[in-house]
Write a protein that holds these residues in place. Structure first.
Motif, PDB file in Angstrom:
ATOM      1  N   UNK A  95      -3.981  -6.883   6.210  1.00 54.46           N
ATOM      2  CA  UNK A  95      -3.359  -8.145   5.812  1.00 54.46           C
ATOM      3  C   UNK A  95      -2.860  -8.064   4.380  1.00 54.46           C
ATOM      4  N   UNK A  96      -3.733  -7.689   3.448  1.00 53.87           N
ATOM      5  CA  UNK A  96      -3.358  -7.629   2.040  1.00 53.87           C
ATOM      6  C   UNK A  96      -3.193  -9.011   1.438  1.00 53.87           C
ATOM      7  N   UNK A  97      -2.843  -9.018   0.153  1.00 55.94           N
ATOM      8  CA  UNK A  97      -2.583 -10.266  -0.561  1.00 55.94           C
ATOM      9  C   UNK A  97      -1.279 -10.101  -1.324  1.00 55.94           C
ATOM     10  N   UNK A 132      -0.482  -4.640  -5.442  1.00 56.43           N
ATOM     11  CA  UNK A 132       0.578  -3.682  -5.743  1.00 56.43           C
ATOM     12  C   UNK A 132       0.307  -2.327  -5.089  1.00 56.43           C
ATOM     13  N   UNK A 133      -0.874  -2.197  -4.487  1.00 56.31           N
ATOM     14  CA  UNK A 133      -1.217  -0.990  -3.736  1.00 56.31           C
ATOM     15  C   UNK A 133      -2.376  -1.334  -2.797  1.00 56.31           C
ATOM     16  N   UNK A 134      -2.628  -0.478  -1.809  1.00 52.45           N
ATOM     17  CA  UNK A 134      -3.748  -0.744  -0.903  1.00 52.45           C
ATOM     18  C   UNK A 134      -5.079  -0.718  -1.655  1.00 52.45           C
ATOM     19  N   UNK A 135      -6.048  -1.426  -1.130  1.00 53.23           N
ATOM     20  CA  UNK A 135      -7.374  -1.443  -1.743  1.00 53.23           C
ATOM     21  C   UNK A 135      -7.980  -0.044  -1.700  1.00 53.23           C
ATOM     22  N   UNK A 188      -0.153   0.165   5.080  1.00 57.47           N
ATOM     23  CA  UNK A 188       0.856  -0.867   4.853  1.00 57.47           C
ATOM     24  C   UNK A 188       0.168  -2.219   4.967  1.00 57.47           C
ATOM     25  N   UNK A 189       0.821  -3.249   4.407  1.00 54.89           N
ATOM     26  CA  UNK A 189       0.224  -4.580   4.406  1.00 54.89           C
ATOM     27  C   UNK A 189       1.245  -5.623   4.830  1.00 54.89           C
ATOM     28  N   UNK A 190       0.761  -6.661   5.478  1.00 57.68           N
ATOM     29  CA  UNK A 190       1.636  -7.777   5.836  1.00 57.68           C
ATOM     30  C   UNK A 190       2.043  -8.500   4.557  1.00 57.68           C
ATOM     31  N   UNK A 209       4.638  -2.723   1.663  1.00 56.51           N
ATOM     32  CA  UNK A 209       4.916  -3.713   2.689  1.00 56.51           C
ATOM     33  C   UNK A 209       5.190  -3.055   4.035  1.00 56.51           C
ATOM     34  N   UNK A 210       4.647  -3.644   5.072  1.00 51.64           N
ATOM     35  CA  UNK A 210       4.917  -3.193   6.429  1.00 51.64           C
ATOM     36  C   UNK A 210       6.420  -3.192   6.704  1.00 51.64           C
TER      37      UNK A 210
END
Length: 185
Positions: free
Chosen positions: A57-59, A63-66, A88-90, A95-96
């Motif tokens: 999901x992300x926030x 600015x990068x994956x956890x 990738x994150x929504x 970004x996905x």
């Protein structure tokens, strides 16, 4: 994790009332690797011919994956002996929606690291992937809907209940190969 831990403390609940992040469950990485490997094999494609995208999901401010997602990607890359695995994150970055910029491969598998098959999995992910006629893309069912995850959670809870966290062994179902993939078209 910080927000939920604080809410649990504010509610004066015991700390073990909160289940851990699924990625911290014993066997989670093997579960993911087995399901992905099974799908790659079922597709009849060479593993180096398909890019794998772990969709979190992300926030918006990310600015990068956890670090956990980066570690999971590295572990899966090792388990699968596969280099084309991307986080990738929504919401957040990467970004996905920009998945095509990450690889030249137009044969991709998306793995939603989501708890259920809600709007993100049914609407947002397919819209962001936006597959074209020259692409072959697949999407696994959201990880939270996999029966194997239930086994890992049950093992975690049962180990804690018996106060044998360090000596508790996973159930037979968690040690064996994982079952057939139920794929979201």
């Amino acid at each position: 994790m910080a927000e939920l831990s604080a809410l649990v403390a504010d509610a004066r609940l015991e700390a073990d009332a909160l289940l851990p992040f699924a990625g911290h469950l014993s066997g989670y990485d093997r579960m993911l690797a087995a399901r992905i490997a099974q799908r790659l094999k079922a597709g009849g494609n060479q593993k180096d011919k398909k890019a794998i995208f772990l969709v979190a999901h992300g926030q918006k401010q990310d600015i990068c994956p956890s670090p956990e997602m980066q570690q999971l990607r590295a572990i899966l890359s090792h388990h699968l002996d596969h280099d084309e695995i991307y986080n990738v994150q929504i919401d957040g970055q990467p970004s996905l929606a920009n998945w095509r910029n990450m690889t030249r491969c137009r044969n991709a598998l998306f793995v939603p690291l989501m708890t259920g098959d809600g709007a993100h999995c049914r609407i947002d992910i397919p819209a962001s992937v936006n597959s074209r006629s020259d692409e072959k893309v697949g999407m696994l069912a959201p990880v939270g809907t996999w029966w194997e995850l239930s086994s890992l959670l049950a093992d975690h809870v049962n180990c804690g209940r018996h106060h044998r966290k360090s000596s508790c062994q996973p159930s037979q179902s968690a040690r064996t190969e994982f079952g057939a993939d139920h794929v979201t078209p």
